[in-house]
Structure formats: structure tokens, C-alpha cells
Design an enzyme around this catalytic site. Structure first.
Site, short mmCIF file in Angstrom:
data_model
loop_
_atom_site.label_atom_id
_atom_site.label_comp_id
_atom_site.label_asym_id
_atom_site.label_seq_id
_atom_site.Cartn_x
_atom_site.Cartn_y
_atom_site.Cartn_z
N LEU A 191 10.59 -20.91 -4.94
CA LEU A 191 9.95 -19.95 -4.52
C LEU A 191 8.44 -20.04 -5.17
CD1 LEU A 191 10.67 -16.60 -2.90
CD2 LEU A 191 8.71 -16.72 -4.70
N HIS A 243 2.29 3.40 -8.95
CA HIS A 243 2.35 1.84 -9.08
C HIS A 243 3.57 1.40 -9.89
CE1 HIS A 243 -1.73 2.16 -7.76
NE2 HIS A 243 -2.09 2.94 -8.66
N ASN A 279 1.13 3.51 -2.96
CA ASN A 279 1.51 4.02 -4.24
C ASN A 279 1.15 5.37 -4.59
OD1 ASN A 279 2.83 1.42 -4.40
ND2 ASN A 279 1.48 0.47 -5.74
N GLY A 280 -0.06 5.66 -4.27
CA GLY A 280 -0.67 6.81 -4.62
C GLY A 280 -0.22 8.10 -3.95
N ASP A 303 0.84 -1.26 0.04
CA ASP A 303 0.08 0.08 0.15
C ASP A 303 0.91 1.30 0.07
OD1 ASP A 303 -2.30 1.35 -0.15
OD2 ASP A 303 -2.57 1.23 2.11
N TRP A 360 2.94 7.93 -2.40
CA TRP A 360 4.18 8.21 -3.08
C TRP A 360 4.28 8.95 -3.98
CZ3 TRP A 360 7.10 7.40 -7.27
CH2 TRP A 360 8.27 7.45 -7.35
N ARG A 386 -12.23 2.01 -8.31
CA ARG A 386 -11.59 3.12 -8.50
C ARG A 386 -11.80 3.81 -10.13
NH1 ARG A 386 -5.58 2.77 -5.74
NH2 ARG A 386 -6.26 1.90 -3.78
N ARG A 414 2.19 -4.81 6.19
CA ARG A 414 1.41 -3.90 5.38
C ARG A 414 2.18 -2.66 5.49
NH1 ARG A 414 -4.83 -2.39 4.41
NH2 ARG A 414 -4.27 -0.92 3.34
#
Ligand code: IPE
Ligand code: IPE
Ligand code: MG
Length: 242
Positions: free
Chosen positions: A121, A27, A12-13, A10, A15, A61, A178
Site C-alpha cells: 500500500l 487530534h 477532530n475539534g 475533518d 469531536w 491556526r 470527507r
């Protein structure tokens, strides 16, 4: 060391806003953090990494952001395929694929198939994912199995139920990280997080680094997991008294 780390990526916006850039740049920068985390996880032999990339609510969104994100997923998957194959990373997507653009859906299926032999992985990508939606889809499938006479309602235990979830075969996360300082689950892995340790960091996802990942792992290592039982120390003391 946790065997399964789940991450709510969480911030990105925020930032992008702080850097005076459009949200999509946040993003895009966030994709680099995913690379960092996977590299780091491979080095530390963490077996499962699950990332929350797009929620069932994120469809609400604005159209341009949703479209931009879908395009970014496509580009990311196409670009990363070689790395997955080289590093022994097995990709698996969870969520409601029927809502995804056909191109993204096909790409996911194709890469899942091609990387199925990856043994280092398991990279689990939650796209168009919601915990409630997953549980409802599982209940629907279970209902059909009951209707077909394949399952007796009395025989359903949590272990049987979890086989109908998207995460069938994947152990529950040990650690949930988070980013961006928000203390909530936001409809992520509602069933699977029952006894997961939660670490919240203020760092925004595009700034998440290997060092920050280490700090989260260090915090995890200090936790005592009890799973509803009594602490190890306490039962040790009890046995000495007895
Ligand atoms: C997380 O960043 C990425 C997605 C939910 C797709 P956000 O876009 O939620 O960023 P903030 O929370 O607005 O900063
Ligand atoms: C959670 O972030 C979903 C993902 C990281 C994909 P959101 O930004 O959508 O969650 P809320 O709205 O802050 O709860
Ligand atoms: Mg957010």
C-alpha cells in the site's frame, strides 16, 4: 473497489468539544482512525490511501494547536514506522516541506527512504499541503525547466504538467471521503480530483470506523463514472439500434 482513496479527515475539534476535551485530544483520537483505515485498506487490497493531515491554511491556526499537531506527527511517525515496514506500507509525503519543523521533515525523509520497498500500500500523507500551492510550485519548476531549454512550451500537455506535481507517479483518486458533513474541498488535490467520486459522511473523523469506511466504499460502488462520456448502458442501447 477503488484503487486510490483520498480522505479529508475533518471534525477532530468538534469531536473534542462534544466530549468536553481540549482540541488536541480530538487530534490524538483521530490518529487511531488513521490506523483503522490503513488496516482496512490493506485487508481490502486498496493500493493507495491519501490523507489530508494539515493544510497550507492550517498554519494560520493558534500557535499551540499548530505546535501540538507537529509534535503529534512526529510521535505518530516514530511509532508507526515498524508497522509500515511489517505491513509493506510505503510512506510518501506531499506538500510544502520547507515550512515543517526540521525534526518532522527529517523523519518524513527517513521513513520515506526506509519504506520505499513497501509493495502492499502507498500511504500518502498530505502535510503543509495546499492544492493551489502545489500547482504554483509545479509551475515554478516547469518555468525553470523551460528557461533551461529542457522543455518546449508548446509540448506541455496535462500529462507533462502533472509530472511536476507532488503526486507524480500516483494515479488520481477514485474516491474522496470527507468526514464531519462539510461539502467542500478545502484546497485538497485540486488538480487530481477532476473526476473523483465524492462521498461526504456526517461521522466526525475520530469516530470513523471500519464499518463507516465500508459504507463509503459501498456508496462508491453504486456510482456510475462517466468521465465526460456517455453512460455504458446508453452506448449499449445505441449499438443495438444501429
Ligand atoms: C481536522 O479537524 C484536522 C485538521 C484540520 C488538522 P479540525 O481540527 O478541522 O476539526 P473541526 O473541523 O474544527 O471540528
Ligand atoms: C481541511 O479541514 C484540512 C484538513 C483536514 C487537514 P479544515 O478544517 O482545515 O477545512 P475548513 O476550514 O473547514 O474548510
Ligand atoms: Mg475542520
Amino acid at each position: 473497489m477503488p484503487s486510490h482513496v483520498a480522505i479529508i479527515m475533518d471534525g477532530n475539534g468538534r469531536w473534542a468539544e462534544r466530549h468536553g476535551l481540549p482540541r488536541l485530544s480530538g487530534h490524538e483520537k483521530g490518529v487511531e482512525s488513521v490506523r483503522t483505515v490503513l488496516e482496512h485498506a490493506c485487508r481490502l487490497s486498496i493500493r493507495y490511501v491519501t490523507v489530508y493531515a494539515f493544510s497550507s491554511e492550517n498554519w494560520e491556526r493558534p500557535e499551540d494547536e499548530v505546535q501540538g499537531l507537529m509534535q503529534l506527527f512526529g510521535e505518530y511517525l516514530r511509532k508507526e514506522k515498524e508497522t509500515f515496514l511489517r505491513e509493506g506500507i510505503r510512506l510518501r509525503a506531499i506538500g510544502d516541506r520547507s515550512r515543517l519543523p526540521v525534526s518532522v521533515r527529517e523523519l518524513l525523509g527517513q521513513i520515506e527512504e526506509e519504506t520505499a520497498g513497501g509493495e502492499n500500500l502507498d500511504f500518502i500523507l498530505a502535510v503543509s499541503y495546499g492544492g493551489r500551492d502545489e500547482i504554483v510550485r509545479a509551475a515554478r519548476r516547469l518555468g525553470m525547466a523551460i528557461q533551461a531549454g529542457e522543455v518546449a512550451p508548446d509540448a506541455i500537455r496535462p500529462e507533462e504538467f502533472s509530472r511536476y506535481l507532488d503526486t507524480d507517479g500516483i494515479p488520481d483518486p477514485d474516491l474522496l471521503i470527507r468526514t464531519s458533513g462539510e461539502f467542500r474541498i478545502s484546497n485538497f488535490l485540486l488538480w487530481q480530483l477532476a473526476y473523483t467520486e465524492i462521498v461526504v459522511t456526517d461521522v466526525l473523523w475520530p469516530d470513523f470506523s471500519g464499518e463507516e469506511f465500508d459504507r463509503c466504499l459501498c456508496e462508491f460502488s453504486r456510482r456510475e463514472r462517466r468521465f465526460g462520456r456517455r453512460s455504458v448502458q446508453e452506448s449499449f442501447d445505441d449499438s443495438r439500434i444501429a
